[in-house]
Structure formats: structure tokens, C-alpha cells
Design a protein around this motif. Structure first.
Motif, mmCIF file in Angstrom:
data_model
loop_
_atom_site.group_PDB
_atom_site.id
_atom_site.type_symbol
_atom_site.label_atom_id
_atom_site.label_comp_id
_atom_site.label_asym_id
_atom_site.label_seq_id
_atom_site.Cartn_x
_atom_site.Cartn_y
_atom_site.Cartn_z
ATOM 1 N N LEU A 1 0.875 -1.180 0.000
ATOM 2 C CA LEU A 1 0.000 0.000 0.000
ATOM 3 C C LEU A 1 0.909 1.226 0.000
ATOM 4 O O LEU A 1 1.719 1.386 0.911
ATOM 5 N N ILE A 2 0.784 2.073 -1.026
ATOM 6 C CA ILE A 2 1.665 3.239 -1.109
ATOM 7 C C ILE A 2 0.860 4.521 -0.946
ATOM 8 O O ILE A 2 -0.231 4.661 -1.503
ATOM 9 N N GLY A 3 1.407 5.440 -0.193
ATOM 10 C CA GLY A 3 0.766 6.741 -0.019
ATOM 11 C C GLY A 3 1.813 7.789 0.284
ATOM 12 O O GLY A 3 2.967 7.456 0.529
ATOM 13 N N ARG A 4 1.412 9.072 0.230
ATOM 14 C CA ARG A 4 2.354 10.123 0.599
ATOM 15 C C ARG A 4 2.305 10.376 2.102
ATOM 16 O O ARG A 4 3.281 10.785 2.685
ATOM 17 N N PHE A 5 1.148 10.181 2.739
ATOM 18 C CA PHE A 5 1.016 10.300 4.192
ATOM 19 C C PHE A 5 1.503 11.655 4.711
ATOM 20 O O PHE A 5 2.338 11.732 5.614
ATOM 21 N N GLN A 6 0.962 12.727 4.129
ATOM 22 C CA GLN A 6 1.367 14.095 4.509
ATOM 23 C C GLN A 6 0.213 14.809 5.181
ATOM 24 O O GLN A 6 -0.387 15.703 4.587
ATOM 25 N N PRO A 7 -0.120 14.534 6.435
ATOM 26 C CA PRO A 7 0.439 13.486 7.283
ATOM 27 C C PRO A 7 -0.418 12.224 7.239
ATOM 28 O O PRO A 7 -1.427 12.182 6.544
ATOM 29 N N PHE A 8 0.001 11.232 8.003
ATOM 30 C CA PHE A 8 -0.775 10.003 8.213
ATOM 31 C C PHE A 8 -2.003 10.364 9.049
ATOM 32 O O PHE A 8 -1.886 10.978 10.108
ATOM 33 N N HIS A 9 -3.226 10.004 8.551
ATOM 34 C CA HIS A 9 -4.439 10.405 9.264
ATOM 35 C C HIS A 9 -5.363 9.212 9.521
ATOM 36 O O HIS A 9 -5.032 8.069 9.171
ATOM 37 N N ALA B 1 -0.828 9.375 18.247
ATOM 38 C CA ALA B 1 0.615 9.241 18.075
ATOM 39 C C ALA B 1 1.126 10.192 16.994
ATOM 40 O O ALA B 1 2.241 10.720 17.086
ATOM 41 N N VAL B 2 0.311 10.426 15.971
ATOM 42 C CA VAL B 2 0.723 11.334 14.893
ATOM 43 C C VAL B 2 0.717 12.781 15.377
ATOM 44 O O VAL B 2 1.653 13.545 15.097
ATOM 45 N N GLY C 1 11.467 10.466 7.035
ATOM 46 C CA GLY C 1 11.749 9.967 8.384
ATOM 47 C C GLY C 1 10.649 10.352 9.371
ATOM 48 O O GLY C 1 10.250 9.544 10.214
ATOM 49 N N GLU C 2 10.155 11.573 9.253
ATOM 50 C CA GLU C 2 9.068 12.003 10.131
ATOM 51 C C GLU C 2 7.797 11.206 9.857
ATOM 52 O O GLU C 2 7.070 10.824 10.780
ATOM 53 N N ARG C 3 7.531 10.942 8.565
ATOM 54 C CA ARG C 3 6.337 10.155 8.211
ATOM 55 C C ARG C 3 6.486 8.703 8.664
ATOM 56 O O ARG C 3 5.541 8.077 9.134
#
Lengths: 174, 174, 174, 174, 174, 174
Positions: free
Chosen positions: A7-15, A149-150, A52-54
Motif C-alpha cells: 500500500l503506497i501513499g504520501r502520508f502528509q500526514p498520516f491520518h 501518536a501522529v 523519516g518524520e512520516r
């Protein structure tokens, strides 16, 4: 035989929408490879957080829910799409199923012979990276849209100030 | 406050010496970021395994020992050493201590202001990636030098044949 | 159904041994894709000619023998071997068989599912790029080792002087 | 009409021999472009200093001698030598004469139509970057081999410790 | 003395207008180098076909018309325009005339000293890559706009489905 | 202790507003590092001049005003913003203060711990690179907007024709 999903995503941010999607994939597969796409980008409006942050956000969120069968892999964008599937394969633990609703990803993995499934649905009106970033920039409530956590990671990396400041401009870097 | 260590290696393949080193680091720190160096290389004598295969080896080995507080991150070599610390920082969850015995790594992280510690010792005469690769190539016993989970991954990716075949030549690819 | 072969070489320069090899491949297959490897290199001792100069040599030599069913494609080296087969596939007309005696090339195309055959033999003692370059540098006879069309191209691009001058040094460019 | 010379070196570090060479070129030409070659490298045994540190050394040394008609330009190595002259031209103020004793540089600029002259001689037995780096590493006298301004810069950037530490190893970065 | 022309295009896909243009250039020159521009792109709406697929289309179309004096060369875009002419020169057999109506190409080759001519005209209202891609996506007739050999290649590489699927989205790859 | 400022711009071209800004920075600091941003771009509408041409403009303009305490450094754009500060540091003589009004530059240097000041003001309505380029393209007066030394360089490199020709199109290079 056990099955691993990609599963690929940009996660900006992870929600929370991402979290819900992963829960559903984990119900169908034994393991999941979570690819952090556009890994080289950060500090711009659309992509404020480093890979790294993601990575840290996703790992903390999944662990706080008790998940362990996951692999997180930063994946850089290539402009050379014809080798992108090979690039992903070389950076990730082996996977058998690809979840995606995006036509490009679907087409590329289909041409490479993979089983491609639609990503599980979640409430996209409520949960989206764009929405979270806009709320942060406008000083509105945003923490209820992301796992605890995010929110903690975003505060630790001074993410609110970063998004606010770089959001003031859409000009060149100089 | 919790402490996260960074430990970078090529892990071609991950062996019992690496496992021992990680055990010792985990005794000193709360979390560990394991950087898979030279991530872009594979299919050559010195670097037979892809980053994804190495990721899989390490994750399986650590999980089979019950570890969970680790982050595995593929990191590509850059020839531009002056930006390498920034590159590592941008790809990894935050870390505070760097373990390394290598002069280059030590110098670069020291100049960037990090606490740098010597890597915990292990029996390097017995355990080394070169030794494992040589033994595989020569058809000798090698499985006792790596965690069981690693031996399983090497067999699954047909690693014995790959090492044997590419080891027959040190010439150009054509 | 017609069959297309892939044959990759550096062709520094294209010589009679290459010509013989291509004749044999053309007897077994309908078409041939000739990949000019290390396409980005030139003006160094081991790789004096540009990809364009090598393209010209090969095309002129094949045409002077009456061949037409060939495709010449410059292919740059990648250090990321895991995506190299995809890179070659994306730059070349479709091919089904790969001819190579090199362990790396063989292994990579085998893992990608191709039929890989041994390159047809020719007299390697007499014909080799190294030998041609050495003879040019030492002022010895060399033209009988390459097709006439190639000797003509080498003279046109002032190749004798280029090889002689850059061969005097193995130091840095400055 | 005024004449501008191009002179490229690695300057690891800039020493009295370089200074002497520049004095002689400045006697023949009106202006000089000093290209800092291999600009991307630093922190390795052969190339300890960054392009910025080398820029600073050269500028301080030339100014302390009263020179002003110079342009210092960091130039990165390309592996694609066929475009290297274009690359240099695009990064530098216009120049008409190239000074070099190196066969590769001479050949490339000659093929591009430049006037190429031999670099002015200096005492290479006494003055060489390798010699300066070795002396620093071995704790011997070295400051008399470089302009005072350069010695000052090397001390300011902690260059003695950097060279000493990275010089202890010729192994991989990990 | 024989004259070789350079003609660069994206050829997404190669159509009857390109064919007509090449016929006219071939009437003025002895040989033609056909550069496949943006060679690294594929699988996106504006650039669906790989360089290899485009190479195959052009070669098949020209051969079916009986042409032989052509050289097809994939050429990757560089963002560093100042070295682009050098890059093209290094990848192609020698050429003397450049055909182009594009201001950038014209300017760059003019500054490098080439003779630059206007591309021969053809019916651009009827023949254009955009038009062909749109018709394919919309399920309209398109095969009459391209040489038969090209239509055959597009069907063989499943080009209709590829264009249709990736055309449904202009979003990110994920 | 002496203070060195960093000021980065694209300088397409260097104009009187830039000159005024530098005068003000030079009044506050002892030395100035002038970074030529987007160094790799040229020959496009927004970025017509090469880094070398811009270097020449700035050096000539500053020298004609009697300045000597400056360092000009071409700096290429990286898409990997997280390492951009490291990249700038490695290419420039040491600096302590960064002048910028751009949110991205400010944020990146702030996160890296630098003192960041607002760029000194100048009349942006009158002086801007866009305005100079537009006037050149439209055949209007433009020389009063740039230092005499810059106007001379633009004429020498045939800049008026270059800007006029490439300005006629905003299409692809082919």
C-alpha cells in the motif's frame, strides 16, 4: 500460504482515514508493506514532512494499536515510470497484492503481472492530508483527524510552525 | 527521556554478529534505527541482496527474537558526503546516538554534533558478510552463521544460486 | 512467430569478432537489438568513443554487409542493477532472447524470466576491443581487425589521436 | 582585447605550487577562472575539504597577495565526459585559453576548439596536495607548504583532525 | 559530400504527419537521425509509450515504406539545457543540419553553430499526437491517422488500454 | 569577529535592485557570499542566462563599484529540500547570517540553527528580473534598470536575441 499487501501513499500526514484503510487491508492479508511515496520531498506546502518524520508517525500509530506485521519503506519518486515497479520491488520485502485506486499505480503493477485490488474505502470527505494541512495552516482544530501518536510527532518536530510558515508562499525558494 | 540509536550496515547478509551487536545496543538504548546502507546495490559479488531482501531478513530475525522497538530504513549511498548526515536524518525517525567504528561515519556525525559511540564488539573472525558469501559460493556450511530467519529468506529468494553465479566473474556486466 | 534477440556490448570499438557474433545470432533469430552499453562514457582509455560514434560504426558495418533487421540502442549503465532489466526493456523494441556469456547479465535476465543463451563464439584471442585500442596507441596495424566501415569512422572522428593522447595517462582529469 | 584563462584543479588543499602557477598565468593573461574540480567530494582521504572550504582557501590566499582579477567556480565531476566542456562553459565566466598538462582535459578542450597551453611549471617534488595531506596525517610540519591564509582556513575548519581521522581507514563508510 | 539531418520529436505516437515530414527531409538530405525526445517518460497521459515502443513504431513504419538511411536514437530530457546540444551530439551519429520549428531547439543549436532549418510542413490540424491519444481514449477512430505499422505496434503493447486507463486521472500516482 | 552574510538569488539578470540590496548587506556585514540559485538552468524564458553568465554580470558590477569582499557561488537546485542547507554549506565559504524574505529559505535555515534576517528592501515595482526580461523581449528600454557592467555582458553574450527568440514560445522544446 501467507499473503503480503503493498500500500503506497504520501502520508502528509498520516491520518485516521489511512489508519482505517490499513485496518481493512490487515483483515484481508497477513502482512502489509507500507510504502512512503515521494520520499525525497519535504518542507513544501504539499509535502511538509520528511520521509523519516512520516515513518515515525506511521510506526507509532500502528504500534499504539498493537499491530506488528508491517514493514514501512520510504520510496523515492522516479520520473522514469517504466522502471518504477522494479524500483519498488527492490526496496520492499516481497509482496503479492497491490492495493490502489490510482490509475497509474494500477496500470504499472498490472502490466508487471501483479494482482491489483481497490483500496478499502474510508470517509474521504472528512479525512484527507490536504484538509489536515489546511486546518493546521488556518489555526483550526486538526488533532481529531489524526491518530494521537501522529499529533504527538507533529508537535515534536515543530510541524505546526513549519506548515504555517511555508504555507504563506507559493513562490520560488528565492 | 527515551533514547534512540542509529546503527548503519550493509548487511550482505545480516548475520549472527549483527544480531549480537543489536542486542547490546538495545540494552543501552530504548529504540534502534537500523539503516540499510548502500541500499541501491544488489546482484554484485560484494552486495548480492536488494535493500528489500535485506529489510526482510532483518525484520524477520528481530521479530523471531521478540524485538519490536526498531525501525529499519534503506539508505542509499551518496557520493556527496557533505550532505550525507542530512540525508540520513531526513530518511529516519529521530535518533540521538550513533554507533559506529568506521572513521568516516564517526567523523561526519561528530562534525554534525552527534554523540558517537563505538559499536559493540562481536566475534568478527567468525561472523562477517564476506565469510558468509564465500562459504555460500564455495558450497560450504553457512547457515549456522546467520539467524534461522535469514537462512530462510536467502533460500526463498534463490540467494545461493545468485551468489554462486555472479561470483564466478569479476568482469564487466558485458 | 518471429524472434528478436538482444545482444549488449560496449563496442569500443566494434570489431570483426562482434561482426561474426552478430552473423551467428542473425542466423538463429529474425531480428536483433544491439544495445550499446556504458553509453554515457567516452574519452577515457577503456571507453574512447561516444555512444553516437559507436552507433555510427555498427550501423555502417551492418549495412555494408546488407543487414537491415537490426535495432541499435544506446543504453546507459545504472548502478542500481535491480532495475536494469526494466531500463533495458523500456529503451528497446521488444525482444525475446538474450545472448550473453556474462554472469551478471545472465543472472539478471534469468531472474526476470528471459530465455538466456550463450553468445556465439568467435576468436577472442585475435579480436578484442582492448587489443584494437592497444594497437592504435602503439602505432601498430589495427585496421584489419575491424570492418572497413568502422576504420573509416574511427579516422573521421580523429579516433587515432584521441586514443593516443588519452592513453598517455591514467591519472585524474586534472 | 583582454584574455581570460581557465585553470582547473582539485586544490586538496591549495598550496604554494598552485600559487606559483597562478602567478605565472596571471602574467600571461588578464583574468583567470579557477575551477575547483571534483567539487562534490569531501571528507575522504584524497578529497578532505569541501568545495566551499577550498573556495575560501583560494580566495583568501589570492587576496592576501593583492590579486583581484580572478573568478573561483566550483565544478562537479560528471561521468559523462562528452558534455563536460559544455558543463564547464555554462558554469564559468567566458574564458579563451585553457591551461592544463592533463591529457584528458587537453583532449576534451582541444576537440571543442579551445587554445590549450601547458600549465606553468612549479616544483612538484616539494609541493603537492598528497604531500601536504600525508604530512598533516603523520603529524609533520606542513604549514610552510601552503600560503598562510590557507593554513589559517585549515585550522579554522578543524582540518587537521578531519584528515587524521579519516586517514586511519581505507574501508567502506560502514 | 553527403548530408545528415537531425529531427527530434516525442512521437507519442508516431503518426502520418511525422511520416510526411520525414519524407520531405529525406528528399533534401541523404540520411536522417531521428531523435526520440523525452525518452525516459512513459505511462503518463502526455507520454504513454516507452522509448523502446516508440523506436519500434518508427523503425517499422520507415521500413514498411522502404527507407533504410535512418538512425533512431532515444534521447533523454536534461534540465540542464546548456549541455543539451553536447548530449545530443554524443548520443547520435554525426549530423550537419537540424530541422526544428521550436524556438528553444533552434536557439540552442544556433548558438552551437549548426545550420537550423524550419521543419517541413504537414497538416497539423489533422495529424497530432494529442489528437491520436484523445481519439484512443474516447473510443473513436484513430488508426487512419497513423501508419499501419504503428497501429499494429500500439495493439501489440496493449496501448489502447494503457492510454484509456491512465487517461482517467490527472492526479498523483497515489 | 567579522561576519559573513549569505544572500541567494536567481539574478536573471542581476539588476539595480540587487545592487542596492547588496550595498545594504555590505553595510551590515564584513563579507558576503552571493549564491547564484537555480544554477543549472538557462535558455528558458524565466532563466535565460547560464550560471557562468550570471557570475560574470555580478562580478563585473561589484568590481565596478569597488567591492572586493564578496564570494560568488553557483548553487544548483535540489528537489530534496531536507539536504539543501547542507548542500549550500558545502559549496560556500563559511557564513553566519542568512538574508532572505522567502518563507522556504527562511524556514530551512532557521531549522538548521542560522540567524535569518529580512532582505534589505529596494524598489521592487521598478526593479525586477521579470520586468527586465519583458522589456528586452518587447524591444523597450531596459539598460537603465541594470548596472552598466551587466548591460555590457548581456550584449556580449547576445542575450537580447536569446531572450527574444525563446520568449516566443512556451511550448515543449520539440
Amino acid at each position: 500460504m501467507s499473503k503480503t499487501a503493498l500500500l503506497i501513499g504520501r502520508f502528509q500526514p498520516f491520518h485516521n482515514g489511512h489508519m482505517e484503510m490499513i485496518r481493512k487491508v490487515m483483515a484481508e492479508c497477513d502482512h502489509i508493506v507500507i510504502g512512503i511515496g515521494s520520499a525525497q520531498y519535504s518542507h513544501i506546502e504539499k509535502d511538509p514532512f520528511t520521509a523519516g518524520e512520516r515513518y515515525f508517525m506511521i510506526a507509532e500509530a500502528l504500534r499504539s494499536e498493537g499491530y506488528t506485521g508491517f514493514y514501512i519503506v520510504p520510496i523515492e519518486d522516479l520520473n522514469r515510470y517504466s522502471v518504477w515497479v522494479s524500483q519498488v520491488e527492490s526496496m520492499c520485502p516481497p509482496f503479492q497484492v497491490v492495493y490502489s485506486n490510482n490509475p497509474y499505480t494500477r496500470r504499472l503493477f498490472l502490466e508487471a503481472g501483479y494482482e491489483v485490488r481497490n483500496s478499502p474505502l474510508y470517509n474521504r470527505a472528512e479525512y484527507s492530508g490536504t484538509e489536515v494541512r489546511n486546518r493546521i495552516r488556518e489555526g483550526k482544530e486538526w488533532e481529531h483527524l489524526v491518530p494521537d501518536a501522529v499529533a504527538k510527532v507533529i508537535r515534536e518536530v515543530d510541524g505546526v510552525n513549519r506548515i504555517t510558515e511555508i504555507g504563506e508562499s507559493d513562490e520560488y525558494r528565492w
